[in-house]
Design an enzyme around this catalytic site. Structure first.
Site, PDB file in Angstrom:
ATOM      1  N   HIS A  11      -4.355 -12.854 -26.828  1.00 31.74           N
ATOM      2  CA  HIS A  11      -3.467 -13.378 -27.869  1.00 31.74           C
ATOM      3  C   HIS A  11      -3.788 -14.847 -28.154  1.00 31.74           C
ATOM      4  O   HIS A  11      -4.329 -15.562 -27.314  1.00 31.74           O
ATOM      5  CB  HIS A  11      -2.001 -13.227 -27.458  1.00 31.74           C
ATOM      6  N   GLU A  86       0.926  -8.836 -19.724  1.00 32.00           N
ATOM      7  CA  GLU A  86       0.429  -9.858 -18.816  1.00 32.00           C
ATOM      8  C   GLU A  86       0.984  -9.659 -17.409  1.00 32.00           C
ATOM      9  O   GLU A  86       1.981  -8.956 -17.222  1.00 32.00           O
ATOM     10  CB  GLU A  86       0.802 -11.251 -19.340  1.00 32.00           C
TER      11      GLU A  86
END
EC number: 3.1.3.3
Length: 186
Positions: A11, A86
């Site tokens: 990202h 994550e």
């Protein structure tokens, strides 16, 4: 195991990345630079023939936002899978890294993830990434996170995937994994 061709995106920069905060499973929006990172990844992908590729993203807002910018014009659909999120940082989520205990080994930054109270730990991330990869049968574009990207690349390519790798890296570029070789596209 042989894996299909993969393109892996981290990202774009978030508000918390810029503040050097631990994010983990919490979310923070992309900064203007993060939006430019995602746009750059989209430019890289537009130069590649992605016909027949699947698109998978972490369900975290920052990854979905990146996927929309980078892959929206290219993908018929971008699917999400929680296994691409994550690493969980437990009690340290949202805290400034400078306020946390520092590791003392070769990679103190990475060590913080293992030290996080009630955190997920790298072994658990590897387990869920292996489970996800075992189901990937077609060439795929993945939109994920820094640690998750490192773990996936290490599984697919081996330890060589992380040589000279900057843990902060990956924003604004694309990793291409094919035939046991990793290339960084910038």
């Amino acid at each position: 195991m042989i894996y299909p061709e993969l393109y892996i995106l981290r990202h774009g920069q978030t508000v918390w990345n810029a503040e050097d905060r631990m994010q983990g499973w919490l979310n923070s929006p992309l900064t203007p630079k993060g939006q430019m990172d995602a746009a750059r990844q989209g430019e890289i992908l537009r130069c590649i023939d992605l016909e027949g590729f699947e698109f998978w993203s972490s369900p975290s807002g920052r990854a979905v936002q990146t996927a929309g910018i980078a892959c929206g014009p290219l993908a018929e659909a971008v699917h999400t899978d929680i296994r691409l999120r994550e690493i969980g940082v437990g009690d340290w989520a949202g805290r400034l890294r400078a306020d946390l205990p520092q590791g003392t080994g070769d990679d103190p930054y990475l060590e913080q993830y293992e030290m996080a109270p009630n955190g997920e730990g790298l072994a658990a991330v590897e387990t869920r990434c292996r489970a996800f990869l075992s189901e990937v049968v077609r060439p795929t574009v993945l939109i994920t996170h820094g640690i998750t990207s490192r773990v996936i690349r290490s599984i697919v390519i081996g330890p060589a995937a992380l040589e000279n790798s900057d843990i902060h890296g990956g924003q604004g570029c694309v990793y291409h994994l094919k035939g046991g070789v990793q290339k960084l596209l910038t």
